[in-house]
Design an enzyme around this catalytic site. Structure first.
Site, short mmCIF file in Angstrom:
data_model
loop_
_atom_site.label_atom_id
_atom_site.label_comp_id
_atom_site.label_asym_id
_atom_site.label_seq_id
_atom_site.Cartn_x
_atom_site.Cartn_y
_atom_site.Cartn_z
CG ASN A 11 3.54 -4.18 7.29
OD1 ASN A 11 4.53 -4.55 7.94
ND2 ASN A 11 3.63 -3.54 6.13
CE LYS A 13 3.79 -0.09 7.00
NZ LYS A 13 3.46 1.11 6.24
CG HIS A 101 4.87 -2.95 2.02
ND1 HIS A 101 5.34 -1.66 2.12
CD2 HIS A 101 3.69 -2.97 2.67
CE1 HIS A 101 4.48 -0.94 2.83
NE2 HIS A 101 3.47 -1.72 3.18
CD GLU A 103 6.36 1.23 4.18
OE1 GLU A 103 6.67 0.29 4.92
OE2 GLU A 103 5.32 1.90 4.32
CD GLU A 173 -0.55 -2.04 1.57
OE1 GLU A 173 -1.07 -1.88 2.68
OE2 GLU A 173 0.66 -2.27 1.41
N GLY A 179 0.44 5.37 5.37
CA GLY A 179 1.06 6.13 6.46
C GLY A 179 0.82 7.63 6.38
CB SER A 219 -4.59 5.92 5.98
OG SER A 219 -3.28 6.46 5.81
#
Ligand code: PGA
Length: 265
Positions: A11, A13, A101, A103, A173, A179, A219
């Site tokens: 991904n 991003k 996702h 985010e 996730e 991240g 991560s």
């Protein structure tokens, strides 16, 4: 060990520009080409989908790296400024889309209802879907991890038929691991994956639950991939930061492939 083929997603991003995106795709396509025990897919930003897809198609090898989109919109066309439809994505060679996702849930503010519309529209359009679920840190600390994952899975897949589940991958996730450099321990991740598989079994039956791939994300890097991927309910990973470095992403795909080879051999 399951018969499920692990799947590793990159991904990207909102990173890279045209030249780096092309170079990264070229290296990944060449270097994962010989691996046949894991699937790989990359999710570039919208403006580079066509170009990256062309690069992936031009590369030969045993494993074809698939092209994915980071987002999609459920309406087929019309006055939806800034959105991108499923048929537009298919037009540029996209085969799979991310939905839900963290985010998009927690930064952009997407609701479970919108995520579910996207999931159903993507499946109806013939695209594969990666539905992302995961708890926030405060929810984990309150012991709500499994309940949050169950709810996001149930909402996300509402109205999806058992017969469509072959085209669905779940990505677990934990939000606090994305991240941040913090990774769930293999045991914690395995526990969450097993619980999500239980939710799938309650919704679609055991056979579908056993066949559905559940990736871990948060991560993942070359140094922790093998241990995570060798857990019985973890079927590869969704990779953010490390997917921007060709060496790291390729090493993670190799780790997924090696897990299968070890189980078979
Ligand atoms: P990360 O991102 O690997 O940078 O933690 C994972 C993801 O958001 O899919």
């Amino acid at each position: 060990m399951s018969q499920r083929t692990p799947i590793v997603g990159g991904n990207w991003k909102m990173n890279l520009h045209a030249r780096d995106a092309k170079q990264l795709a070229e290296v990944i396509a060449q270097r994962v080409g010989g691996l046949d025990k894991a699937e790989a897919v990359v999710f570039p930003p919208f403006p580079y989908l066509l170009q990256v897809g062309t690069v992936l198609k031009a590369a030969s090898g045993g494993l074809t790296v698939k092209l994915g989109a980071q987002d999609c919109y459920h309406e087929s066309n019309g006055a939806f400024t800034g959105e991108v439809s499923m048929s537009m994505l298919k037009d540029v060679g996209v085969e799979t889309v991310l939905a839900g996702h963290s985010e998009r849930r927690h930064v952009i503010g997407e609701s479970d209802e919108l995520i579910n519309r996207k999931v159903r529209a993507a499946l109806e359009a013939g695209l594969d879907v990666v539905l992302c679920v995961g708890e926030k840190l405060e929810q984990r600390e309150l012991g709500q991890t499994d309940a949050v994952n169950a709810a996001q899975t149930q909402y996300g897949l509402a109205g999806v038929g058992a017969g469509q589940m072959g085209r669905v991958v779940i990505a677990y996730e934990p939000v606090w691991a994305i991240g941040t450099g913090r990774t769930a321990t293999p045991d914690d991740a395995q526990g969450a994956h097993r619980a999500i598989r239980g939710t799938l079994a309650a919704m679609f039956g055991d056979k579908v639950a056993q066949a559905t791939r559940i990736q871990y994300g948060g991560s993942v890097k070359p140094s922790n991939a093998a241990e995570l991927f060798s857990q019985p309910d973890i079927d590869g990973g969704l990779i953010g930061g490390a997917s921007l470095k060709a060496d790291d992403f390729v090493a993670i795909v190799e780790a997924a492939s090696a897990t299968v080879a070890a189980a078979v051999g």
